[in-house]
Design a protein around this motif. Structure first.
Motif, PDB file in Angstrom:
ATOM      1  N   ILE A 169      42.817 -19.337  49.877  1.00 14.37           N
ATOM      2  CA  ILE A 169      43.046 -19.006  48.471  1.00 14.37           C
ATOM      3  C   ILE A 169      43.061 -17.486  48.336  1.00 14.37           C
ATOM      4  O   ILE A 169      42.092 -16.812  48.698  1.00 14.37           O
ATOM      5  CB  ILE A 169      41.916 -19.586  47.591  1.00 14.37           C
ATOM      6  CG1 ILE A 169      41.783 -21.096  47.814  1.00 14.37           C
ATOM      7  CG2 ILE A 169      42.159 -19.274  46.117  1.00 14.37           C
ATOM      8  CD1 ILE A 169      40.431 -21.660  47.402  1.00 14.37           C
ATOM      9  N   LEU A 170      44.166 -16.940  47.844  1.00 19.08           N
ATOM     10  CA  LEU A 170      44.277 -15.490  47.680  1.00 19.08           C
ATOM     11  C   LEU A 170      44.278 -15.172  46.194  1.00 19.08           C
ATOM     12  O   LEU A 170      45.140 -15.640  45.451  1.00 19.08           O
ATOM     13  CB  LEU A 170      45.583 -14.992  48.309  1.00 19.08           C
ATOM     14  CG  LEU A 170      45.822 -15.402  49.771  1.00 19.08           C
ATOM     15  CD1 LEU A 170      47.202 -14.950  50.238  1.00 19.08           C
ATOM     16  CD2 LEU A 170      44.738 -14.808  50.665  1.00 19.08           C
ATOM     17  N   VAL A 171      43.276 -14.395  45.762  1.00 21.20           N
ATOM     18  CA  VAL A 171      43.218 -13.966  44.361  1.00 21.20           C
ATOM     19  C   VAL A 171      43.547 -12.485  44.348  1.00 21.20           C
ATOM     20  O   VAL A 171      42.764 -11.657  44.815  1.00 21.20           O
ATOM     21  CB  VAL A 171      41.821 -14.205  43.743  1.00 21.20           C
ATOM     22  CG1 VAL A 171      41.813 -13.827  42.264  1.00 21.20           C
ATOM     23  CG2 VAL A 171      41.392 -15.651  43.930  1.00 21.20           C
ATOM     24  N   ARG A 172      44.730 -12.151  43.844  1.00 20.52           N
ATOM     25  CA  ARG A 172      45.149 -10.752  43.848  1.00 20.52           C
ATOM     26  C   ARG A 172      44.532  -9.989  42.680  1.00 20.52           C
ATOM     27  O   ARG A 172      44.010 -10.587  41.744  1.00 20.52           O
ATOM     28  CB  ARG A 172      46.679 -10.682  43.776  1.00 20.52           C
ATOM     29  CG  ARG A 172      47.338 -11.175  45.045  1.00 20.52           C
ATOM     30  CD  ARG A 172      48.845 -11.168  44.908  1.00 20.52           C
ATOM     31  NE  ARG A 172      49.470 -11.796  46.050  1.00 20.52           N
ATOM     32  CZ  ARG A 172      49.751 -11.169  47.200  1.00 20.52           C
ATOM     33  NH1 ARG A 172      49.456  -9.888  47.344  1.00 20.52           N
ATOM     34  NH2 ARG A 172      50.309 -11.816  48.190  1.00 20.52           N
ATOM     35  N   LYS A 173      44.640  -8.675  42.798  1.00 19.34           N
ATOM     36  CA  LYS A 173      44.125  -7.789  41.752  1.00 19.34           C
ATOM     37  C   LYS A 173      44.639  -8.256  40.390  1.00 19.34           C
ATOM     38  O   LYS A 173      45.842  -8.511  40.222  1.00 19.34           O
ATOM     39  CB  LYS A 173      44.643  -6.378  42.055  1.00 19.34           C
ATOM     40  CG  LYS A 173      44.031  -5.303  41.229  1.00 19.34           C
ATOM     41  CD  LYS A 173      44.704  -3.967  41.561  1.00 19.34           C
ATOM     42  CE  LYS A 173      44.386  -2.967  40.465  1.00 19.34           C
ATOM     43  NZ  LYS A 173      45.245  -1.782  40.564  1.00 19.34           N
ATOM     44  N   ASP A 201      41.396 -12.043  33.195  1.00 17.15           N
ATOM     45  CA  ASP A 201      42.123 -13.040  33.986  1.00 17.15           C
ATOM     46  C   ASP A 201      41.232 -13.635  35.076  1.00 17.15           C
ATOM     47  O   ASP A 201      41.251 -14.839  35.318  1.00 17.15           O
ATOM     48  CB  ASP A 201      43.371 -12.406  34.629  1.00 17.15           C
ATOM     49  CG  ASP A 201      44.544 -12.392  33.658  1.00 17.15           C
ATOM     50  OD1 ASP A 201      44.480 -13.142  32.658  1.00 17.15           O
ATOM     51  OD2 ASP A 201      45.494 -11.636  33.898  1.00 17.15           O
ATOM     52  N   PHE A 202      40.452 -12.773  35.723  1.00 15.55           N
ATOM     53  CA  PHE A 202      39.583 -13.288  36.788  1.00 15.55           C
ATOM     54  C   PHE A 202      38.528 -14.217  36.200  1.00 15.55           C
ATOM     55  O   PHE A 202      38.193 -15.254  36.778  1.00 15.55           O
ATOM     56  CB  PHE A 202      38.931 -12.135  37.567  1.00 15.55           C
ATOM     57  CG  PHE A 202      38.160 -12.602  38.764  1.00 15.55           C
ATOM     58  CD1 PHE A 202      38.760 -13.400  39.738  1.00 15.55           C
ATOM     59  CD2 PHE A 202      36.815 -12.277  38.935  1.00 15.55           C
ATOM     60  CE1 PHE A 202      38.046 -13.864  40.840  1.00 15.55           C
ATOM     61  CE2 PHE A 202      36.100 -12.728  40.030  1.00 15.55           C
ATOM     62  CZ  PHE A 202      36.718 -13.520  40.988  1.00 15.55           C
ATOM     63  N   LEU A 237      37.739 -18.056  37.202  1.00 11.13           N
ATOM     64  CA  LEU A 237      36.403 -18.575  37.544  1.00 11.13           C
ATOM     65  C   LEU A 237      36.037 -19.775  36.662  1.00 11.13           C
ATOM     66  O   LEU A 237      35.507 -20.779  37.153  1.00 11.13           O
ATOM     67  CB  LEU A 237      35.343 -17.485  37.371  1.00 11.13           C
ATOM     68  CG  LEU A 237      35.246 -16.419  38.458  1.00 11.13           C
ATOM     69  CD1 LEU A 237      34.128 -15.435  38.102  1.00 11.13           C
ATOM     70  CD2 LEU A 237      34.974 -17.042  39.820  1.00 11.13           C
ATOM     71  N   LEU A 238      36.353 -19.631  35.383  1.00  9.55           N
ATOM     72  CA  LEU A 238      36.000 -20.688  34.431  1.00  9.55           C
ATOM     73  C   LEU A 238      36.642 -22.023  34.832  1.00  9.55           C
ATOM     74  O   LEU A 238      36.065 -23.094  34.618  1.00  9.55           O
ATOM     75  CB  LEU A 238      36.480 -20.269  33.041  1.00  9.55           C
ATOM     76  CG  LEU A 238      35.779 -20.886  31.837  1.00  9.55           C
ATOM     77  CD1 LEU A 238      34.276 -20.623  31.894  1.00  9.55           C
ATOM     78  CD2 LEU A 238      36.367 -20.313  30.547  1.00  9.55           C
ATOM     79  N   ARG A 239      37.801 -21.966  35.441  1.00 10.57           N
ATOM     80  CA  ARG A 239      38.504 -23.185  35.826  1.00 10.57           C
ATOM     81  C   ARG A 239      37.836 -23.916  36.989  1.00 10.57           C
ATOM     82  O   ARG A 239      38.261 -25.006  37.363  1.00 10.57           O
ATOM     83  CB  ARG A 239      39.964 -22.879  36.158  1.00 10.57           C
ATOM     84  CG  ARG A 239      40.735 -22.538  34.914  1.00 10.57           C
ATOM     85  CD  ARG A 239      42.195 -22.315  35.171  1.00 10.57           C
ATOM     86  NE  ARG A 239      42.872 -22.001  33.913  1.00 10.57           N
ATOM     87  CZ  ARG A 239      44.178 -21.847  33.797  1.00 10.57           C
ATOM     88  NH1 ARG A 239      44.952 -21.965  34.856  1.00 10.57           N
ATOM     89  NH2 ARG A 239      44.705 -21.572  32.626  1.00 10.57           N
ATOM     90  N   PHE A 276      48.413 -14.684  39.618  1.00 11.56           N
ATOM     91  CA  PHE A 276      47.756 -13.829  40.620  1.00 11.56           C
ATOM     92  C   PHE A 276      47.001 -14.632  41.677  1.00 11.56           C
ATOM     93  O   PHE A 276      46.291 -14.056  42.503  1.00 11.56           O
ATOM     94  CB  PHE A 276      46.813 -12.846  39.923  1.00 11.56           C
ATOM     95  CG  PHE A 276      45.828 -13.524  38.988  1.00 11.56           C
ATOM     96  CD1 PHE A 276      46.164 -13.789  37.671  1.00 11.56           C
ATOM     97  CD2 PHE A 276      44.583 -13.921  39.458  1.00 11.56           C
ATOM     98  CE1 PHE A 276      45.266 -14.442  36.813  1.00 11.56           C
ATOM     99  CE2 PHE A 276      43.681 -14.561  38.618  1.00 11.56           C
ATOM    100  CZ  PHE A 276      44.033 -14.831  37.287  1.00 11.56           C
ATOM    101  N   VAL A 277      47.130 -15.969  41.640  1.00  8.15           N
ATOM    102  CA  VAL A 277      46.428 -16.802  42.625  1.00  8.15           C
ATOM    103  C   VAL A 277      47.441 -17.585  43.441  1.00  8.15           C
ATOM    104  O   VAL A 277      48.405 -18.122  42.891  1.00  8.15           O
ATOM    105  CB  VAL A 277      45.472 -17.806  41.925  1.00  8.15           C
ATOM    106  CG1 VAL A 277      44.811 -18.725  42.953  1.00  8.15           C
ATOM    107  CG2 VAL A 277      44.409 -17.065  41.131  1.00  8.15           C
TER     108      VAL A 277
END
Ligand SMILES: CCCCCCCCCCCCC/C=C/[C@@H](O)[C@H](COP(=O)(O)O)NC(=O)CCCCCCCCCCCCCCC
Ligand SMILES: Nc1ncnc2c1ncn2[C@@H]1O[C@H](COP(=O)(O)OP(=O)(O)O)[C@@H](O)[C@H]1O
Ligand SMILES: [Ca+2]
Length: 444
Positions: free
Chosen positions: A333-337, A342-343, A347-349, A361-362
């Motif tokens: 899983i790649l979470v980009r800047k 948004d981050f 996380l909430l999901r 961005f994911v």
């Protein structure tokens, strides 16, 4: 045994009424005969207890909830309460007389499980003359099964293989002799073996979170929430190149809704085609010009490699809800800047029903191997690390010497909750290297 709520099991009594003593004794003999024919059930176990895991209740949990059940099931157990970190690992590596046992049980959290994993896997490889430093060595599977009595802080490996963190349920899975194969990732740095991992390998957010939480161990399991908040607020990103070999022949994909459950077809398919798969992975070995490999450079808030769902009480669906326990792949899983907001939404999901991969961005890929290289060479030796980095510590490529502190240009990898000493790593999945006393999560 009976099922209660949410994957939790309890003992139940069944009373047989019999008209006379002779018949009663006959029944007992036959029942005992039938039980002795069940070869899956362990008769003799080696138990390691970490007395300091989680809320420091490991010893009490074992003595009050587990030992009486083992006794009723006529299982003999040799118990070792660990006296220091790596006690269990080193004992398994060299001393333990493994031929006496049908399984090894660990009472503690994911860190304690990791000790057992390293002890057992290393022991088996040494006994078979396999060199763990060879990244493409075919490791020998462990014949002894591992049982987990959850008594740690996260207990993700127990939760993701049983569906609940409950010592009695885990003890019952051990007693009836369940068996769940599990993939193990091997992690190397420049052809030197670093560690094995079964749950989460995380760089960036989870690596930083874990590093910070180690300083707050006295807080117990709550340290993760505090460090989570702190890491979220610092909102760092890290530059690097991630190369991965997609599992193109895999049956499932990270965004299908085929969750890994008891008797999982995806993992069974893997089992029946294991030999064929080995040929494929032989052909697809990194042949340096990178055929079959995807290469991505970028700025990442988090790089998470989930070998299983990583479901835990904090996130019951986990980091990758459709990852499989034993299919020979992991979900990268790649979470980009992105912005803090948004981050946060991402996380909430992890705790609601929305899809955590449905963000621009994911991205998520099902892979068999991956490499990571941080943007700047790791010229700063870890031993030299101190609060004020020396000028010579900066690589010539570093843009602004003031910004060139180890803490902001590198993160660390967390590997099942332990910090790795290098940022540049090579990872490959070893399909079904171990077996647990579990059966996967049952469909409700
Ligand atoms: C907004 C709420 C977001 C919640 C997101 C939860 C995601 C949780 C995914 C957890 C994956 C865990 C993978 C397994 C890790 C363990 O091997 C490993 C070791 O376990 P052990 O101590 O038993 O030995 N444990 C860990 O690495 C701990 C992970 C803990 C994750 C806690 C995350 C909390 C995040 C809080 C963010 C707060 C944002 C607040 C904004 C106002
Ligand atoms: N007797 C001991 N004293 C100190 N540390 C120990 C001992 N036994 C095991 N450990 C270490 O404690 C760490 C945390 O153990 P773990 O059981 O995973 O608890 P937690 O889930 O709270 O992190 C592991 O890294 C393990 O190696
Ligand atoms: Ca897997």
């Amino acid at each position: 045994m009976m099922r209660t709520r949410q994957h939790q099991w309890r003992c139940s009594d069944v009373t047989f009424h019999c008209p006379n003593q002779g018949l009663c004794e006959q029944w007992i003999t036959v029942i005992n005969e039938q039980l002795s024919l069940l070869t899956n059930r362990p008769k003799s176990l080696l138990v390691y207890i970490n007395p300091y895991g989680g809320k420091q209740r490991g010893k009490r949990i074992y003595e009050q909830k587990v030992a009486p059940l083992f006794h009723r099931a006529c299982i003999s157990a040799d118990v070792i309460v660990t006296e220091h970190a790596n006690h269990a690992r080193d004992h398994l590596k060299t001393e333990a007389s493994l031929e006496k046992y049908d399984g090894v049980v660990c009472v503690g959290g994911d860190g304690m499980f990791s000790e057992i994993l390293h002890g057992l896997v290393t022991r088996v490889q040494t006994d078979h003359g396999v060199d763990q430093n060879q990244p493409d060595a075919e490791l020998v599977p462990c014949s002894l099964r591992i049982g987990i009595i959850p008594a740690g802080s996260t207990d993700c490996i127990c939760f993701a293989t049983v569906g609940v963190n409950d010592p009695v349920t885990s003890a019952l899975h051990i007693i009836i002799g369940d068996s769940q194969p599990v993939d193990v990732c091997s992690v190397h740095h420049k052809d030197i073996f670093l560690r094995y991992s079964v749950s989460l390998l995380g760089y960036g957010f989870y690596g930083d979170l874990l590093t910070d939480s180690e300083r707050k161990r006295w807080l117990g399991p709550a340290r993760y929430d505090l460090s989570g908040l702190k890491t979220f607020l610092s909102h760092n990103y890290y530059e690097g190149t991630i190369s991965f070999l997609p599992a193109e022949d895999a049956v499932g994909s990270p965004r299908d809704k085929l969750q890994c459950r008891s008797g999982c077809h995806v993992c069974q398919h893997k089992l029946s085609s294991k030999d064929k798969q080995w040929d494929i992975s032989e052909r697809e070995k990194p042949d340096k010009d990178g055929s079959g490999w995807n290469v991505m450079r970028g700025k990442f808030i988090a790089i998470n490699a989930a070998n299983m769902s990583c479901a835990c009480p904090r996130s019951p669906k986990g980091l990758s809800p459709s990852a499989h326990l034993a299919d020979g792949t992991l979900d990268l899983i790649l979470v980009r800047k992105c912005s803090r907001l948004d981050f946060f939404r991402h996380l909430l999901r992890h705790i609601n029903t929305d899809d955590q991969f449905d963000h621009s961005f994911v991205e998520v890929h099902r892979v068999r191997m991956f490499h990571f290289q941080p943007l700047y060479q790791e010229s700063i030796s870890l031993d030299d690390l101190n609060e004020t980095p020396k000028k010579t510590g900066c690589s010539p490529m570093c843009p602004a010497p003031t910004a060139c502190s180890y803490n902001t240009i590198y993160s660390s990898w967390t590997c099942d909750g332990e910090i790795l000493p290098h940022a540049a790593i090579q990872v490959s999945v070893q399909c079904q290297l171990i077996r647990l006393f579990a059966r996967g999560i049952e469909e409700q």
